[in-house]
Design a protein around this motif. Sequence first.
Motif, PDB file in Angstrom:
ATOM      1  N   ARG A 176      -2.566   0.847  -4.543  1.00  0.00           N
ATOM      2  CA  ARG A 176      -2.246  -0.580  -4.453  1.00  0.00           C
ATOM      3  C   ARG A 176      -1.740  -1.058  -5.821  1.00  0.00           C
ATOM      4  O   ARG A 176      -2.457  -1.762  -6.544  1.00  0.00           O
ATOM      5  CB  ARG A 176      -3.460  -1.380  -4.022  1.00  0.00           C
ATOM      6  N   ARG A 215      -4.660  -7.298  -0.532  1.00  0.00           N
ATOM      7  CA  ARG A 215      -5.365  -6.543  -1.589  1.00  0.00           C
ATOM      8  C   ARG A 215      -6.799  -6.431  -1.251  1.00  0.00           C
ATOM      9  O   ARG A 215      -7.675  -6.799  -0.979  1.00  0.00           O
ATOM     10  CB  ARG A 215      -5.191  -7.203  -2.938  1.00  0.00           C
ATOM     11  N   LEU A 225       0.861  -1.172   0.000  1.00  0.00           N
ATOM     12  CA  LEU A 225       0.000   0.000   0.000  1.00  0.00           C
ATOM     13  C   LEU A 225       0.903   1.229   0.000  1.00  0.00           C
ATOM     14  O   LEU A 225       1.817   1.323   0.813  1.00  0.00           O
ATOM     15  CB  LEU A 225      -0.909  -0.009   1.222  1.00  0.00           C
TER      16      LEU A 225
END
Length: 68
Positions: A39, A68, A2
């Motif tokens: 992401r 994710r 992230l």
Amino acid sequence: MLVHVDPDRCCGAGQCVLAAPDVFDQDERDGTVVLLAARPPADLAREVADAVAACPGGAIRLEEGVPR
């Protein structure tokens, strides 16, 4: 992975865009960092790490191991 950015710390050098253009851009008004992909895909991990290392303002931070 992230990606976090802090536009207040950004000095507009553009090194992040050069290192990872699919993940970062610059604001047309003031040149500060714009995050295109919080992401990014795993195949861009090296480029994102290079962008973090190249950022003179320390405006980019990675959070590893985030699902994710």
